[in-house]
Write a protein that holds these residues in place. Structure first.
Motif, PDB file in Angstrom:
ATOM      1  N   ILE A  60      79.408  -2.225  65.614  1.00  0.00           N
ATOM      2  CA  ILE A  60      77.960  -2.058  65.438  1.00  0.00           C
ATOM      3  C   ILE A  60      77.382  -3.277  64.720  1.00  0.00           C
ATOM      4  O   ILE A  60      78.120  -4.102  64.162  1.00  0.00           O
ATOM      5  N   SER A  80      74.101  -3.316  62.110  1.00  0.00           N
ATOM      6  CA  SER A  80      72.958  -2.591  61.536  1.00  0.00           C
ATOM      7  C   SER A  80      71.720  -3.487  61.508  1.00  0.00           C
ATOM      8  O   SER A  80      71.793  -4.659  61.150  1.00  0.00           O
ATOM      9  N   SER A 110      72.816   5.392  64.665  1.00  0.00           N
ATOM     10  CA  SER A 110      72.128   4.693  65.756  1.00  0.00           C
ATOM     11  C   SER A 110      71.350   5.750  66.536  1.00  0.00           C
ATOM     12  O   SER A 110      71.742   6.929  66.557  1.00  0.00           O
ATOM     13  N   THR A 136      70.195   0.591  64.998  1.00  0.00           N
ATOM     14  CA  THR A 136      71.129   1.194  64.027  1.00  0.00           C
ATOM     15  C   THR A 136      70.650   0.857  62.617  1.00  0.00           C
ATOM     16  O   THR A 136      70.183  -0.256  62.366  1.00  0.00           O
TER      17      THR A 136
END
Length: 724
Positions: A384, A386, A293, A277
């Motif tokens: 998520i 990153s 992603s 991502t």
């Protein structure tokens, strides 16, 4: 303080000026009407009228008798008893909005529709721009504009003005360049709040006494010295009624929000923490509200996740933070700063999808085949992490060289985005690929140079997946299963172009040798526009034709009534991807959560009103942004007085020619008074000025050379002179 003259004094001076010369009939009618309008309830006979207007000899008095007779026949006045008349139409009362203009062309728009009605300054009752007023309409004379008089102000707008203080010994004035107020604002010494001569200030009008020439005000805030960058940027915000400070109570509320993500919360969500991502944003961005992603599936397809910061997890409806965000409705982007919609802790920390930090998101997840067709998709709350923060330039380098971090994912996403884009244009989307004018600015905010920001593949990659997510979310709510009605939702809509404007546009481009289709199916018309935009690329008239094309389009807005988005060629579209900087996206997130949980439809009327507020705030923010660009352009040109530049006529009006310079896109005015080789008339239909004797024409789009004559920062105005 200067006072308005009383009616008696006024009539004395009129008498003096007219004594001894024969009044023309038109003048006499105007003078008689002014007497009636100044005292609409009082009856007058011909002797009283003659005395007031200075009609002294018998011939003129007989003329007054004739005019009174004609005005009575036209129902403008009524004979209340023998030979005595009063203004007619006392029963014609309307309610609506008052528009004040510094050039004296005040008007009133009735709330039940109808054309604007002229309100002379003497009949304005000191109503301010935007006030809701009750107006007495005068009986209409043949061949004359309808007129009226403000009899009551029903609702006042907050009367805030921005300008420069002029401080005298015992009092001060605020001198404003506001287009809705011709008068300076008088400020008593004890209402100055420490303001000094030359300071930029925000002033509220407290009252405007009936006989006073100037309104009276008090200083609310001192913004700083005129010409100082911060003061000027804050002045632009204040001018448009936008906040230039963040309320401390809202900041404190944001500081109390926990940054801990509980195991319980993660358990409710789809977990993307182990999937590649990244974010792609401008190099100066701090609020990363979207991430992508990407992973290749066993069947060769790509799974692409569009992950959007889950702002509404942190900001609860009707909370202090939420109310402030709704009032602002959008972040505002001036030349040198961002005025955020949300407190900094939320937009730059908690909700910003920063690398190597676990973040909560609302996501649209797609499975795409090699033709960029969506095989399946779903919407879900996610968590998520990153892996990398790319600037657009860094992502672009990977795309161009095929080398660098996450090259496989970036190149795959770029290939899919290009196919999505191509398909969109085939379906009739319009390709307005305009560059943005940007300034390189030093620490003091002084503009050093101008450059043009052009969207490259990395920008378009992000754009395509955001469009896909927005469209998918809108379809999810707007296209329910058969037999079910769509629930109330917030759409981003864009109406078809106005046919008359399109016809004018087609006429305009003919002089450059281009044609465009103005009728037929939506797809045919938009394909014609795209083909035209391709043809003008790189040509001198490119920017001009794009500008006029955009002007002939409608403005996109928010609504619960879906009519599709013409410019994007989507039947369903919304704003889901930027909740950090746009309130409608927060509304969409909340509605999605509600409907995903099986909730019933919400009240349409309430959401339509919220949509209207967000649309109008978006417009205000865009105007403030343009104003800040204009200010920097004038500041940038200040040291270039007397220099010669090539440009193009970018606007034609009855007061002159606007010229945009080729080199830096700074626009200025060549006043019509400076075109002194002839008497020039404005031809609105053909966008040109035509000389009466020599027939010389200045047309929109003509190349032209100018010299910089004046750079007025107070008025944000550049004046140019023609160079033959």
């Amino acid at each position: 303080m200067a006072k308005h003259k009383s009616t008696k004094e006024e009539s004395k001076s009129k008498k003096k000026t007219r004594e001894g010369r024969r009044l023309k009939k038109g003048e006499m009618i105007e003078a008689i009407l002014t007497v009636f309008q100044a005292a609409p309830k009082e009856p007058f006979n011909y002797k009283q009228i003659s005395k007031v207007i200075g009609a002294t000899n018998e011939v003129q008095k007989l003329q007054v008798v004739d005019i009174l007779y004609d005005l009575a026949a036209e129902d403008v006045i009524s004979e209340v008893d023998r030979g005595r008349y009063r203004l007619n139409g006392l029963g014609t009362i309307a309610v609506g909005t008052f528009s004040r203009r510094s050039n004296g062309k005040n008007s009133f728009t009735p709330e039940d529709g109808g054309s604007p009605i002229f309100i002379a300054e003497r009949n304005s009752g000191h109503a301010m721009d935007g006030d809701k007023v009750r107006v007495q309409l005068f009986a209409k004379r043949k061949g004359a504009e309808p007129e009226g008089e403000v009899v009551e102000v029903l609702e006042s707008k907050e009367r805030l003005f921005v300008g420069k203080l002029q401080v005298m010994k015992g009092f001060a004035f605020l001198v404003t360049e506001n287009k809705t107020l011709a008068n300076d604002i008088f400020i008593p010494k004890d209402k100055l709040k420490g303001g000094k001569n030359g300071d930029k200030a925000v002033v509220r009008i407290v009252e405007w006494p009936k006989e006073a020439k100037n309104p009276m005000g008090e200083v609310l805030d001192i913004l700083g010295s005129a010409g100082q960058n911060d003061a000027e940027m804050h002045a632009i915000l204040a001018e448009f009624g936008l906040p230039y400070k963040y309320p401390q109570a809202v900041e404190r509320a944001a500081d109390k929000i926990s940054d801990q993500i509980t195991a319980e919360e993660i358990a409710k969500r789809e977990d993307f923490r182990g999937i590649t991502t990244f974010t792609i944003d401008p190099k100066d961005a701090k609020d990363f509200d979207d991430a992508l992603s990407a992973r290749r599936l066993e069947n060769g397809h790509w799974e692409v996740g569009v992950h959007i910061a889950d702002v509404t997890h942190y900001v609860k409806p009707e909370s202090l933070i939420d109310r402030e965000a709704f009032n602002r409705a959008t972040s505002v982007y001036l030349v040198d700063r961002t005025i955020p919609m949300l407190p900094e802790r939320l937009c730059n920390q908690l909700c910003s999808l920063r690398p190597n930090e676990e973040k909560l998101c609302f996501s649209a997840i797609f499975e795409l085949n090699s033709h960029a067709e969506v095989v399946r998709s779903h919407i879900a709350r996610t968590v998520i992490k990153s892996d990398r923060r790319f600037t657009y330039e860094e992502a672009q380098q990977v795309i161009e060289t095929g080398e660098g971090d996450y090259k496989e994912e970036l190149l795959a996403l770029n290939g899919l985005a290009q196919q999505l884009r191509e398909r969109r244009f085939k379906q009739g989307a319009i390709n307005f690929d305009r560059y943005e004018v940007k300034f390189e600015i030093d620490e003091q905010g002084k503009p050093l140079s101008v450059y043009f920001k052009v969207a490259k593949e990395a920008n378009k990659l992000v754009e395509e997946f955001m469009l896909l997510a927005n469209r998918t979310v809108a379809e999810f709510v707007g296209c329910p299963p058969k037999g079910k009605k769509p629930k109330t939702f917030v759409y981003r809509i864009h109406e078809l172009p106005d046919p008359d404007k399109m016809e004018n546009f087609a006429q305009f481009i003919r002089r450059f040798g281009y044609k465009v289709k103005t009728s037929g199916s939506k797809v045919e018309v938009s394909k014609g526009i795209n083909s035209l935009l391709d043809k003008v690329q790189g040509r001198p008239e490119e920017n001009l034709i794009e500008t006029v094309a955009i002007r002939s389009m409608q403005k996109a807005r928010y609504s619960t009534e879906n009519i599709g988005h013409y410019g994007l060629a989507f039947d369903y579209y919304t704003h889901f991807t930027s909740p950090i900087r746009r309130y409608p996206d927060m509304m969409v997130h909340r509605l999605l959560e509600h409907y995903l949980a099986g909730g019933r439809t919400v009240t349409q009327k309430k959401y339509e009103a919220m949509c209207d507020h967000c649309s109008s705030m978006e417009q205000v923010a865009a105007n403030a942004e343009r104003s800040s660009i204009k200010y920097k352009q004038v500041e940038f040109m200040q040291d270039k007085l007397g220099q010669v530049f090539d440009g193009v006529i970018s606007g034609v009006t009855e007061w002159g020619l606007y010229v945009e310079l080729n080199e830096n896109k700074c626009e200025g005015l060549v006043p019509i008074r400076d075109l002194d080789d002839d008497y020039y008339e404005f031809d609105e239909k053909n966008y040109c000025l035509i000389g009466r004797r020599k027939k010389r024409q200045y047309r929109l789009g003509d190349p032209i050379s100018i010299k910089v004559a004046q750079a007025n920062l107070d008025r944000k105005q550049l004046d140019y002179q023609l160079v033959e």
